[in-house]
Design a protein around this motif. Structure first.
Motif, PDB file in Angstrom:
ATOM      1  N   GLY A   1       0.816  -1.208   0.000  1.00 36.34           N
ATOM      2  CA  GLY A   1       0.000   0.000   0.000  1.00 36.34           C
ATOM      3  C   GLY A   1       0.848   1.255   0.000  1.00 36.34           C
ATOM      4  O   GLY A   1       0.522   2.239  -0.684  1.00 36.34           O
ATOM      5  N   ILE A   2       1.926   1.248   0.757  1.00 39.51           N
ATOM      6  CA  ILE A   2       2.854   2.388   0.755  1.00 39.51           C
ATOM      7  C   ILE A   2       3.519   2.517  -0.606  1.00 39.51           C
ATOM      8  O   ILE A   2       3.648   3.613  -1.165  1.00 39.51           O
ATOM      9  N   GLY A   3       3.918   1.387  -1.169  1.00 40.07           N
ATOM     10  CA  GLY A   3       4.637   1.390  -2.439  1.00 40.07           C
ATOM     11  C   GLY A   3       3.833   1.942  -3.595  1.00 40.07           C
ATOM     12  O   GLY A   3       4.365   2.655  -4.452  1.00 40.07           O
TER      13      GLY A   3
ATOM     14  N   LEU B   1       3.966   5.735  -3.680  1.00 41.25           N
ATOM     15  CA  LEU B   1       5.269   6.222  -4.134  1.00 41.25           C
ATOM     16  C   LEU B   1       5.455   5.989  -5.634  1.00 41.25           C
ATOM     17  O   LEU B   1       6.012   6.835  -6.346  1.00 41.25           O
ATOM     18  N   ALA B   2       4.974   4.839  -6.110  1.00 45.21           N
ATOM     19  CA  ALA B   2       5.141   4.493  -7.527  1.00 45.21           C
ATOM     20  C   ALA B   2       4.163   5.234  -8.428  1.00 45.21           C
ATOM     21  O   ALA B   2       4.371   5.320  -9.642  1.00 45.21           O
ATOM     22  N   GLY B   3       3.098   5.765  -7.851  1.00 41.09           N
ATOM     23  CA  GLY B   3       2.097   6.471  -8.652  1.00 41.09           C
ATOM     24  C   GLY B   3       1.110   5.558  -9.327  1.00 41.09           C
ATOM     25  O   GLY B   3       0.410   5.956 -10.262  1.00 41.09           O
ATOM     26  N   GLY B   4       1.014   4.319  -8.864  1.00 43.13           N
ATOM     27  CA  GLY B   4       0.080   3.359  -9.450  1.00 43.13           C
ATOM     28  C   GLY B   4       0.321   1.983  -8.880  1.00 43.13           C
ATOM     29  O   GLY B   4       1.438   1.669  -8.454  1.00 43.13           O
ATOM     30  N   CYS B   5      -0.731   1.158  -8.846  1.00 42.17           N
ATOM     31  CA  CYS B   5      -0.573  -0.210  -8.357  1.00 42.17           C
ATOM     32  C   CYS B   5       0.105  -1.062  -9.435  1.00 42.17           C
ATOM     33  O   CYS B   5       0.513  -0.553 -10.476  1.00 42.17           O
ATOM     34  N   ALA B   6       0.193  -2.357  -9.191  1.00 41.78           N
ATOM     35  CA  ALA B   6       0.892  -3.228 -10.139  1.00 41.78           C
ATOM     36  C   ALA B   6       0.266  -3.184 -11.534  1.00 41.78           C
ATOM     37  O   ALA B   6       0.938  -2.951 -12.540  1.00 41.78           O
TER      38      ALA B   6
ATOM     39  N   ILE C   1      10.025  -1.021  -5.934  1.00 40.77           N
ATOM     40  CA  ILE C   1      10.699  -1.981  -5.056  1.00 40.77           C
ATOM     41  C   ILE C   1       9.761  -2.398  -3.919  1.00 40.77           C
ATOM     42  O   ILE C   1       9.633  -3.592  -3.598  1.00 40.77           O
ATOM     43  N   ALA C   2       9.107  -1.417  -3.302  1.00 33.77           N
ATOM     44  CA  ALA C   2       8.180  -1.713  -2.201  1.00 33.77           C
ATOM     45  C   ALA C   2       7.006  -2.552  -2.691  1.00 33.77           C
ATOM     46  O   ALA C   2       6.559  -3.485  -1.994  1.00 33.77           O
ATOM     47  N   MET C   3       6.494  -2.248  -3.890  1.00 34.73           N
ATOM     48  CA  MET C   3       5.396  -3.043  -4.451  1.00 34.73           C
ATOM     49  C   MET C   3       5.812  -4.492  -4.655  1.00 34.73           C
ATOM     50  O   MET C   3       5.082  -5.420  -4.310  1.00 34.73           O
ATOM     51  N   GLY C   4       6.980  -4.691  -5.251  1.00 35.63           N
ATOM     52  CA  GLY C   4       7.453  -6.044  -5.518  1.00 35.63           C
ATOM     53  C   GLY C   4       7.671  -6.836  -4.244  1.00 35.63           C
ATOM     54  O   GLY C   4       7.310  -8.023  -4.162  1.00 35.63           O
TER      55      GLY C   4
ATOM     56  N   GLY D   1       1.450 -12.541  -1.203  1.00 39.11           N
ATOM     57  CA  GLY D   1       0.847 -13.525  -2.099  1.00 39.11           C
ATOM     58  C   GLY D   1      -0.077 -12.923  -3.124  1.00 39.11           C
ATOM     59  O   GLY D   1      -0.899 -13.624  -3.725  1.00 39.11           O
ATOM     60  N   GLY D   2       0.039 -11.600  -3.350  1.00 35.33           N
ATOM     61  CA  GLY D   2      -0.802 -10.967  -4.352  1.00 35.33           C
ATOM     62  C   GLY D   2      -0.786  -9.453  -4.209  1.00 35.33           C
ATOM     63  O   GLY D   2      -0.427  -8.911  -3.156  1.00 35.33           O
ATOM     64  N   CYS D   3      -1.180  -8.773  -5.279  1.00 38.56           N
ATOM     65  CA  CYS D   3      -1.221  -7.309  -5.299  1.00 38.56           C
ATOM     66  C   CYS D   3      -2.667  -6.842  -5.174  1.00 38.56           C
ATOM     67  O   CYS D   3      -3.519  -7.562  -4.669  1.00 38.56           O
ATOM     68  N   SER D   4      -2.952  -5.650  -5.659  1.00 42.24           N
ATOM     69  CA  SER D   4      -4.321  -5.135  -5.607  1.00 42.24           C
ATOM     70  C   SER D   4      -5.252  -5.920  -6.525  1.00 42.24           C
ATOM     71  O   SER D   4      -6.471  -5.891  -6.345  1.00 42.24           O
ATOM     72  N   ILE D   5      -4.700  -6.631  -7.496  1.00 42.11           N
ATOM     73  CA  ILE D   5      -5.502  -7.499  -8.355  1.00 42.11           C
ATOM     74  C   ILE D   5      -5.543  -8.917  -7.785  1.00 42.11           C
ATOM     75  O   ILE D   5      -6.608  -9.476  -7.535  1.00 42.11           O
ATOM     76  N   GLY D   6      -4.372  -9.504  -7.551  1.00 38.44           N
ATOM     77  CA  GLY D   6      -4.320 -10.880  -7.063  1.00 38.44           C
ATOM     78  C   GLY D   6      -5.044 -11.069  -5.744  1.00 38.44           C
ATOM     79  O   GLY D   6      -5.783 -12.046  -5.546  1.00 38.44           O
TER      80      GLY D   6
END
Length: 355
Positions: free
Chosen positions: A85-87, A90-95, A290-293, A300-305
């Motif tokens: 969530g923090i990542g 910072l990245a300006g978008g989810c995965a 980096i934080a997202m990854g 075990g998953g991102c905002s989609i998984g």
């Protein structure tokens, strides 16, 4: 192999096209819940989840697909989702948002994507894979919410549908803000596809249907899962580095399709443009990637998984991850947007008082 390539690319292209044209940005949606008290994108996500939930449990009952909820790695899910969530702030978008915005020509998204793919690969099969393995040892044996209560999943699907319908209708009945009308330059289908603003709820319906479609298409190639971004992104990088074809599966072509579909949508709507960020934004985007990854791999998953698929599967992992990643987004939003604004206000007040 050919079936995997074709169906993966088509499903991904549909998703990328729809998300680009509908501006389906969960990062902005989670952030707006905190900054402007605007929940419309969150309600749109609930619509997509509800549609997918109905679809996948109907497919399970029809014997078309099968899935196992597995165990609930609660410690890894909580820590990973919060970092994720923090990542995304910072990245300006989810995965997924990073993939589709890269297709629009945003160099910052390419930078974030590089950090995201690299860290995901490091976490999956690299030197940090031990962290994931050790943290996932802390778990409960039951991940399925229906199994926990010993009742049919359809009760939870029905509850979700009713709650979603309530919030969606309430949102639609609100007075609409006057938006400047865009000058119509196209007619017919071209106007609807590439020029007219898409309502978030309409976009969510399409995203939910594509998510349902992903299940049988993926399982037909031996991959028993729906939409997924993090592991396929890591697998793509692993394949590019060592050429091992075992990393190629339906999910890899899905993420490549997202990039392709977004590019087509952006070009056709005249929104494609190479835009390079400044040095500070570039560093922030990479750090966010980096934080997202790290977070998505651990959880075990991102905002989609987790946020779209695992929630539709009615798992503790999905709903806990969704709540915690929203909390992480709000935390980052405070430090990135609220606190700097407050400090500027105090500084301006101090200068005015001194004068």
């Amino acid at each position: 192999m050919l079936q995997m390539v074709i169906t993966g690319l088509i499903c991904g292209a549909l998703l990328g096209f729809v998300m680009q044209r509908g501006r389906f940005c969960l990062t902005g949606g989670f952030r707006d819940m905190y900054l402007t008290k605007n929940n419309r994108m969150f309600y749109a996500l609930l619509i997509a989840i509800a549609i997918q939930a109905v679809g996948i449990f109907a497919l399970v009952e029809a014997g078309v697909i099968t899935f196992s909820a597995g165990s609930f790695n609660w410690l890894a899910v909580i820590v990973g989702s919060y970092v994720f969530g923090i990542g995304i702030v910072l990245a300006g978008g989810c995965a997924t948002g990073t993939w589709y915005r890269a297709g629009e020509g945003l160099i910052g998204s390419w930078i974030a994507l590089a950090g995201y793919m690299t860290m995901a690969a490091i976490m999956k099969t690299g030197p940090l894979s031990g962290i994931q393995k050790s943290m996932t040892e802390v778990h409960t044996s039951t991940n399925s919410i229906p199994d926990t209560f010993g009742i049919s999943a359809w009760y939870f699907v029905a509850l979700l549908a009713v709650v979603t319908l309530f919030f969606a209708v309430r949102e639609l009945l609100k007075p609409k803000a006057a938006l400047p009308k865009l000058k119509q330059k196209r007619s017919g289908l071209a106007h609807l596809l590439f020029e007219k603003r898409w309502h978030p709820f309409f976009t969510a319906i399409l995203v939910g249907l594509i998510a349902v479609l992903a299940w049988p298409l993926s399982e037909a190639t031996g991959r028993k899962a729906g939409l997924g971004i993090t592991t396929p992104s890591a697998n793509l990088l692993q394949y590019l580095v060592n050429g091992d074809q075992s990393f190629l599966n339906w999910g890899v072509f899905l993420v490549l399709g997202i990039l392709l579909g977004s590019f087509v949508a952006a070009k056709a709507s005249r929104e494609f443009k190479f835009r390079a960020p400044d040095a500070r934004t570039s560093v922030t985007s990479f750090a966010g990637g980096i934080a997202m990854g790290f977070g998505a791999s651990l959880a075990g998953g991102c905002s989609i998984g987790n946020g779209l698929v695992q929630t539709a599967m009615m798992t503790w992992q999905g709903w806990v991850a969704l709540a915690v990643m929203i909390l992480g987004t709000w935390t980052a939003s405070y430090f990135v947007y609220v606190r700097p604004r407050s400090q500027k206000t105090k500084t301006a007040a101090a200068v005015k008082a001194a004068v």
